[in-house]
Design a protein around this motif. Structure first.
Motif, PDB file in Angstrom:
ATOM      1  N   LEU A   1       0.837  -1.193   0.000  1.00 29.83           N
ATOM      2  CA  LEU A   1       0.000   0.000   0.000  1.00 29.83           C
ATOM      3  C   LEU A   1       0.872   1.243   0.000  1.00 29.83           C
ATOM      4  CD1 LEU A   1      -3.007  -0.205   2.507  1.00 29.83           C
ATOM      5  CD2 LEU A   1      -3.044  -0.212   0.018  1.00 29.83           C
ATOM      6  N   SER A   2       0.387   2.276  -0.662  1.00 30.76           N
ATOM      7  CA  SER A   2       1.001   3.594  -0.577  1.00 30.76           C
ATOM      8  C   SER A   2       0.095   4.465   0.290  1.00 30.76           C
ATOM      9  CB  SER A   2       1.149   4.201  -1.974  1.00 30.76           C
ATOM     10  OG  SER A   2       1.653   5.515  -1.881  1.00 30.76           O
ATOM     11  N   PRO A   3       0.376   4.594   1.588  1.00 32.89           N
ATOM     12  CA  PRO A   3      -0.547   5.306   2.471  1.00 32.89           C
ATOM     13  C   PRO A   3      -0.689   6.787   2.113  1.00 32.89           C
ATOM     14  CG  PRO A   3       1.503   4.810   3.605  1.00 32.89           C
ATOM     15  CD  PRO A   3       1.543   4.064   2.310  1.00 32.89           C
ATOM     16  N   GLN A   4       0.326   7.377   1.474  1.00 35.48           N
ATOM     17  CA  GLN A   4       0.247   8.789   1.116  1.00 35.48           C
ATOM     18  C   GLN A   4      -0.792   9.051   0.024  1.00 35.48           C
ATOM     19  OE1 GLN A   4       3.176   7.103   1.509  1.00 35.48           O
ATOM     20  NE2 GLN A   4       3.626   8.047   3.502  1.00 35.48           N
ATOM     21  N   GLN A   5      -1.242   8.000  -0.653  1.00 29.24           N
ATOM     22  CA  GLN A   5      -2.310   8.123  -1.650  1.00 29.24           C
ATOM     23  C   GLN A   5      -3.601   7.449  -1.177  1.00 29.24           C
ATOM     24  OE1 GLN A   5       1.068   7.368  -3.001  1.00 29.24           O
ATOM     25  NE2 GLN A   5       1.004   9.609  -3.106  1.00 29.24           N
ATOM     26  N   SER A   6      -3.670   7.113   0.102  1.00 28.39           N
ATOM     27  CA  SER A   6      -4.777   6.316   0.620  1.00 28.39           C
ATOM     28  C   SER A   6      -5.598   7.097   1.643  1.00 28.39           C
ATOM     29  CB  SER A   6      -4.251   5.026   1.263  1.00 28.39           C
ATOM     30  OG  SER A   6      -3.578   4.227   0.307  1.00 28.39           O
ATOM     31  N   VAL A   7      -6.859   6.685   1.794  1.00 27.16           N
ATOM     32  CA  VAL A   7      -7.750   7.386   2.700  1.00 27.16           C
ATOM     33  C   VAL A   7      -8.672   6.399   3.390  1.00 27.16           C
ATOM     34  CG1 VAL A   7      -9.337   7.893   0.795  1.00 27.16           C
ATOM     35  CG2 VAL A   7      -9.478   9.234   2.889  1.00 27.16           C
TER      36      VAL A   7
ATOM     37  N   ARG B   1     -12.181  15.199  -1.956  1.00 28.56           N
ATOM     38  CA  ARG B   1     -10.989  14.945  -1.149  1.00 28.56           C
ATOM     39  C   ARG B   1     -10.426  13.559  -1.445  1.00 28.56           C
ATOM     40  NH1 ARG B   1     -11.229  17.877   4.029  1.00 28.56           N
ATOM     41  NH2 ARG B   1      -9.906  16.246   4.947  1.00 28.56           N
ATOM     42  N   ILE B   2     -11.304  12.568  -1.578  1.00 31.10           N
ATOM     43  CA  ILE B   2     -10.852  11.211  -1.893  1.00 31.10           C
ATOM     44  C   ILE B   2     -10.168  11.187  -3.247  1.00 31.10           C
ATOM     45  CG2 ILE B   2     -11.602   8.859  -2.404  1.00 31.10           C
ATOM     46  CD1 ILE B   2     -13.916   9.310  -0.414  1.00 31.10           C
ATOM     47  N   ARG B   3     -10.793  11.795  -4.241  1.00 28.15           N
ATOM     48  CA  ARG B   3     -10.245  11.774  -5.596  1.00 28.15           C
ATOM     49  C   ARG B   3      -8.900  12.497  -5.662  1.00 28.15           C
ATOM     50  NH1 ARG B   3     -14.292  10.282  -9.408  1.00 28.15           N
ATOM     51  NH2 ARG B   3     -13.046  11.241 -11.034  1.00 28.15           N
ATOM     52  N   GLU B   4      -8.790  13.597  -4.940  1.00 22.02           N
ATOM     53  CA  GLU B   4      -7.512  14.320  -4.898  1.00 22.02           C
ATOM     54  C   GLU B   4      -6.435  13.463  -4.248  1.00 22.02           C
ATOM     55  OE1 GLU B   4      -5.648  18.548  -3.234  1.00 22.02           O
ATOM     56  OE2 GLU B   4      -7.683  17.923  -2.680  1.00 22.02           O
TER      57      GLU B   4
ATOM     58  N   VAL C   1      -6.180  10.071  -4.064  1.00 24.19           N
ATOM     59  CA  VAL C   1      -5.712   8.914  -4.842  1.00 24.19           C
ATOM     60  C   VAL C   1      -5.104   9.336  -6.172  1.00 24.19           C
ATOM     61  CG1 VAL C   1      -7.412   7.423  -3.747  1.00 24.19           C
ATOM     62  CG2 VAL C   1      -7.943   8.425  -5.972  1.00 24.19           C
ATOM     63  N   GLY C   2      -5.530  10.460  -6.715  1.00 20.43           N
ATOM     64  CA  GLY C   2      -4.956  10.945  -7.955  1.00 20.43           C
ATOM     65  C   GLY C   2      -5.044   9.939  -9.081  1.00 20.43           C
ATOM     66  N   GLU C   3      -3.914   9.705  -9.740  1.00 20.23           N
ATOM     67  CA  GLU C   3      -3.847   8.780 -10.877  1.00 20.23           C
ATOM     68  C   GLU C   3      -3.411   7.374 -10.455  1.00 20.23           C
ATOM     69  OE1 GLU C   3      -4.863   9.753 -13.920  1.00 20.23           O
ATOM     70  OE2 GLU C   3      -5.378  11.638 -12.912  1.00 20.23           O
ATOM     71  N   SER C   4      -3.371   7.119  -9.169  1.00 19.40           N
ATOM     72  CA  SER C   4      -2.886   5.827  -8.675  1.00 19.40           C
ATOM     73  C   SER C   4      -3.813   4.682  -9.059  1.00 19.40           C
ATOM     74  CB  SER C   4      -2.785   5.859  -7.142  1.00 19.40           C
ATOM     75  OG  SER C   4      -1.964   6.899  -6.699  1.00 19.40           O
ATOM     76  N   LYS C   5      -3.246   3.481  -9.038  1.00 13.87           N
ATOM     77  CA  LYS C   5      -4.053   2.267  -9.089  1.00 13.87           C
ATOM     78  C   LYS C   5      -4.770   2.155  -7.735  1.00 13.87           C
ATOM     79  CE  LYS C   5      -2.251   0.841 -13.045  1.00 13.87           C
ATOM     80  NZ  LYS C   5      -3.033   0.756 -14.300  1.00 13.87           N
ATOM     81  N   VAL C   6      -6.080   1.929  -7.784  1.00 10.07           N
ATOM     82  CA  VAL C   6      -6.884   2.031  -6.570  1.00 10.07           C
ATOM     83  C   VAL C   6      -7.575   0.713  -6.240  1.00 10.07           C
ATOM     84  CG1 VAL C   6      -8.786   3.249  -5.427  1.00 10.07           C
ATOM     85  CG2 VAL C   6      -7.301   4.483  -7.026  1.00 10.07           C
ATOM     86  N   PHE C   7      -7.546   0.384  -4.959  1.00  9.57           N
ATOM     87  CA  PHE C   7      -8.315  -0.732  -4.412  1.00  9.57           C
ATOM     88  C   PHE C   7      -9.357  -0.134  -3.478  1.00  9.57           C
ATOM     89  CE2 PHE C   7      -9.378  -4.149  -1.541  1.00  9.57           C
ATOM     90  CZ  PHE C   7      -9.270  -5.301  -2.298  1.00  9.57           C
ATOM     91  N   VAL C   8     -10.622  -0.494  -3.667  1.00 14.03           N
ATOM     92  CA  VAL C   8     -11.692  -0.009  -2.807  1.00 14.03           C
ATOM     93  C   VAL C   8     -12.121  -1.144  -1.877  1.00 14.03           C
ATOM     94  CG1 VAL C   8     -14.060   0.850  -2.678  1.00 14.03           C
ATOM     95  CG2 VAL C   8     -12.513   1.720  -4.442  1.00 14.03           C
ATOM     96  N   SER C   9     -12.021  -0.898  -0.581  1.00 16.56           N
ATOM     97  CA  SER C   9     -12.404  -1.904   0.412  1.00 16.56           C
ATOM     98  C   SER C   9     -13.565  -1.360   1.228  1.00 16.56           C
ATOM     99  CB  SER C   9     -11.213  -2.231   1.323  1.00 16.56           C
ATOM    100  OG  SER C   9     -11.486  -3.345   2.138  1.00 16.56           O
ATOM    101  N   PHE C  10     -14.686  -2.069   1.202  1.00 14.03           N
ATOM    102  CA  PHE C  10     -15.910  -1.595   1.850  1.00 14.03           C
ATOM    103  C   PHE C  10     -16.318  -2.571   2.940  1.00 14.03           C
ATOM    104  CE2 PHE C  10     -20.306  -0.700   2.613  1.00 14.03           C
ATOM    105  CZ  PHE C  10     -20.492   0.634   2.288  1.00 14.03           C
TER     106      PHE C  10
END
Length: 329
Positions: free
Chosen positions: A176-182, A223-226, A228-237
């Protein structure tokens, strides 16, 4: 060949047939799939209630209520992506590290084929092998975690692997890249202030339930979109993101949460992100009551994740001026 799509419920009743997700074909045909729905019936990592191993079964059953067109996204999912129900990963009940390896191994094959897995849990501990598998192909990921708990403890009862430590381990392992995570929706009683401060120290942005309510859905999504930016994203719900009045069938419920409608609005706002995987976890059908409302919520979350994938596929095709006859692997 053509896309994999659900059975036509105008030709055969939705209460009939084998309980696959949304009545999709049960197939492991990765070359002809854009996405797969996969069950991970593991709950050995849970700290309070047990029974999330029956989550995939409950979610699949409730999913037969869903239809293929998503009015919130304005898209017919299966007009754009080919999807199968991949079945369940054969975990090892009672043995978390052995199960982690089985999960990682199977999901890595899916990612390597260029297919996006949407997992039905299972407790939240399954996210670690999910992230290991995805990062092996895509590199360190951004995560958007909808949850009432941060899950960044160092250990629980002296053990490093369970549903309360999963995202700390993911950061330590570099998947994980926490700096791109929320982390979105944190609330409820804690053992101490350090429970959330640990997440911030690790680099996550932490948005409490109170923060989300103050900002409102549009600003929260921005805020979420800013982040994560252009990163590859995993959504965990985690379904305990939603108030137990709307999702009673979960392992560690926390009052004061969001409605189902609010959750779906936040998910729908993520259209266009580079989604490479996702999950919906912590569904305990035995606590759900006869109405299956938590299972239906979870099924709808998975439906929304598939809708995000379909929207991106549609936009990419329109931008390129091509057709959607082939698969983009």
């Amino acid at each position: 060949m053509g896309r994999y799509v659900p059975h036509d419920s105008l030709e055969s009743p939705r209460f009939s047939g084998v309980r696959t997700f949304m009545r999709l074909p049960n197939a492991r045909d990765l070359p002809n799939s854009d996405a797969v729905v996969v069950g991970i019936p593991f709950d050995t990592g849970a700290s309070f209630r047990a029974g999330a191993r029956f989550g995939p079964e409950g979610i699949r059953s409730a999913s037969h209520l869903l239809r293929p067109y998503n009015p919130l996204q304005g898209i017919g999912i299966f007009d754009h992506i080919s999807v199968t129900d991949f079945g369940d990963i054969p975990i090892v009940p009672g043995y978390i590290e052995e199960s982690y390896e089985a999960i990682r191994r199977e999901l890595e094959v899916i990612h390597r084929a260029g297919v996006v897995p949407i997992a039905l849990g299972g407790d939240h501990s399954i996210a670690l092998p999910e992230l290991r598998a995805a990062a092996a192909i895509h590199g360190p990921l951004a995560i958007v975690q909808f949850d009432s708990h941060a899950d960044t403890w160092d250990s629980y009862f002296g053990k490093r692997y369970n549903h309360g430590t999963v995202f700390r381990r993911a950061v330590e392992e570099g998947v994980l890249s926490p700096q791109q995570s929320v982390q979105v929706g944190m609330r409820g009683s804690l053992y101490g202030a350090s429970d959330l401060e640990e997440s911030r120290r690790l680099g996550f942005e932490v948005m409490s339930t109170q923060t989300v309510r103050r900002l409102g859905p549009e600003e929260t999504v921005a805020r979420i979109r800013e982040r994560v930016g252009e990163s590859k994203v995993f959504v965990s719900f985690d379904v305990d993101f939603v108030d137990p009045a709307y999702a009673p069938g979960t392992g560690t419920p926390e009052v004061g949460g969001f409605t189902s409608a609010e959750a779906l609005e936040l998910l729908g706002g993520l259209s266009g992100i580079d989604l490479i995987g996702g999950d919906v976890v912590e569904v305990y059908p035995q606590y759900d009551g006869p109405a299956q409302i938590t299972s239906l919520l979870a099924a709808t979350v998975a439906f929304e994740l598939l809708s995000l994938l379909a929207s991106v596929k549609k936009a990419n095709v329109e931008q390129s001026g091509g057709t959607e006859d082939g698969l983009d692997h």
